[in-house]
Design an enzyme around this catalytic site. Sequence first.
Site, PDB file in Angstrom:
ATOM      1  N   ASN A  42      49.604 -53.872 -24.036  1.00  0.00           N
ATOM      2  CA  ASN A  42      48.823 -54.484 -22.964  1.00  0.00           C
ATOM      3  C   ASN A  42      49.511 -55.741 -22.439  1.00  0.00           C
ATOM      4  O   ASN A  42      50.134 -56.486 -23.198  1.00  0.00           O
ATOM      5  CB  ASN A  42      47.380 -54.766 -23.409  1.00  0.00           C
ATOM      6  CG  ASN A  42      47.258 -55.618 -24.649  1.00  0.00           C
ATOM      7  OD1 ASN A  42      48.082 -55.532 -25.558  1.00  0.00           O
ATOM      8  ND2 ASN A  42      46.228 -56.439 -24.707  1.00  0.00           N
ATOM      9  N   GLU A  44      48.437 -58.964 -20.141  1.00  0.00           N
ATOM     10  CA  GLU A  44      47.358 -59.696 -19.476  1.00  0.00           C
ATOM     11  C   GLU A  44      47.914 -60.607 -18.392  1.00  0.00           C
ATOM     12  O   GLU A  44      49.133 -60.811 -18.289  1.00  0.00           O
ATOM     13  CB  GLU A  44      46.572 -60.513 -20.519  1.00  0.00           C
ATOM     14  CG  GLU A  44      45.860 -59.628 -21.533  1.00  0.00           C
ATOM     15  CD  GLU A  44      45.021 -60.423 -22.524  1.00  0.00           C
ATOM     16  OE1 GLU A  44      45.198 -61.649 -22.655  1.00  0.00           O
ATOM     17  OE2 GLU A  44      44.175 -59.782 -23.170  1.00  0.00           O
ATOM     18  N   CYS A  53      46.341 -52.044 -19.474  1.00  0.00           N
ATOM     19  CA  CYS A  53      46.255 -51.594 -20.872  1.00  0.00           C
ATOM     20  C   CYS A  53      47.565 -50.970 -21.351  1.00  0.00           C
ATOM     21  O   CYS A  53      48.360 -50.452 -20.557  1.00  0.00           O
ATOM     22  CB  CYS A  53      45.163 -50.540 -21.017  1.00  0.00           C
ATOM     23  SG  CYS A  53      43.522 -51.040 -20.495  1.00  0.00           S
ATOM     24  N   GLU A  55      47.989 -48.172 -22.921  1.00  0.00           N
ATOM     25  CA  GLU A  55      48.084 -46.730 -22.669  1.00  0.00           C
ATOM     26  C   GLU A  55      48.641 -46.439 -21.281  1.00  0.00           C
ATOM     27  O   GLU A  55      49.481 -45.566 -21.102  1.00  0.00           O
ATOM     28  CB  GLU A  55      46.693 -46.085 -22.795  1.00  0.00           C
ATOM     29  CG  GLU A  55      46.040 -46.252 -24.156  1.00  0.00           C
ATOM     30  CD  GLU A  55      45.132 -47.481 -24.239  1.00  0.00           C
ATOM     31  OE1 GLU A  55      45.521 -48.563 -23.738  1.00  0.00           O
ATOM     32  OE2 GLU A  55      44.029 -47.353 -24.800  1.00  0.00           O
ATOM     33  N   CYS A  86      40.026 -47.160 -22.967  1.00  0.00           N
ATOM     34  CA  CYS A  86      38.993 -47.386 -21.954  1.00  0.00           C
ATOM     35  C   CYS A  86      38.936 -46.193 -21.001  1.00  0.00           C
ATOM     36  O   CYS A  86      39.830 -45.337 -20.989  1.00  0.00           O
ATOM     37  CB  CYS A  86      39.265 -48.691 -21.205  1.00  0.00           C
ATOM     38  SG  CYS A  86      40.571 -48.579 -19.972  1.00  0.00           S
ATOM     39  N   CYS A  89      41.987 -45.636 -18.647  1.00  0.00           N
ATOM     40  CA  CYS A  89      43.158 -45.016 -19.292  1.00  0.00           C
ATOM     41  C   CYS A  89      42.928 -43.528 -19.540  1.00  0.00           C
ATOM     42  O   CYS A  89      43.849 -42.726 -19.388  1.00  0.00           O
ATOM     43  CB  CYS A  89      43.495 -45.741 -20.583  1.00  0.00           C
ATOM     44  SG  CYS A  89      44.221 -47.375 -20.293  1.00  0.00           S
TER      45      CYS A  89
HETATM   46 ZN   LIG Z   1      42.640 -48.907 -20.904  1.00  0.00          ZN
END
Ligand SMILES: [Zn+2]
Length: 128
Positions: A42, A44, A53, A55, A86, A89
Amino acid sequence: MIIDELIVKAKEARDNAYAPYSGFKVGAALLGKSGTIYTGANVENASYGLTVCAERIAVFKAVTSGEKKFESIAISGSGQGYIYPCGACLQVLAEFSPEMNVIITDEKNSYKEYNLSAMLPQIFSLGK
Ligand SMILES: [Zn+2]
């Protein structure tokens, strides 16, 4: 065993996460049909909504490397318990391989394996 290798690579990728705001690091290792493994972590941003993310970063690396069909993805998070992907993803993974396997791990090196179609049974499509 490929699952063990994917989990190790997901954990290694997690070390490269950029998560100064949440402190929650995630790594992913995506196995393409070719046998190549693509990793992601990830990333940010101070503008929180721009965060991506692990993934999706792994998927974007694979796709921009020419690979669009996947066998499995392993996900390793820095929190307690199992870390699930999430919804965004799941949708991005389903765009390419809706029947792929999703391997989630916990901090004790246990894992669970799901078929993506069970996690996201109704994917968004343009109906074309
Ligand atoms: Zn995600």
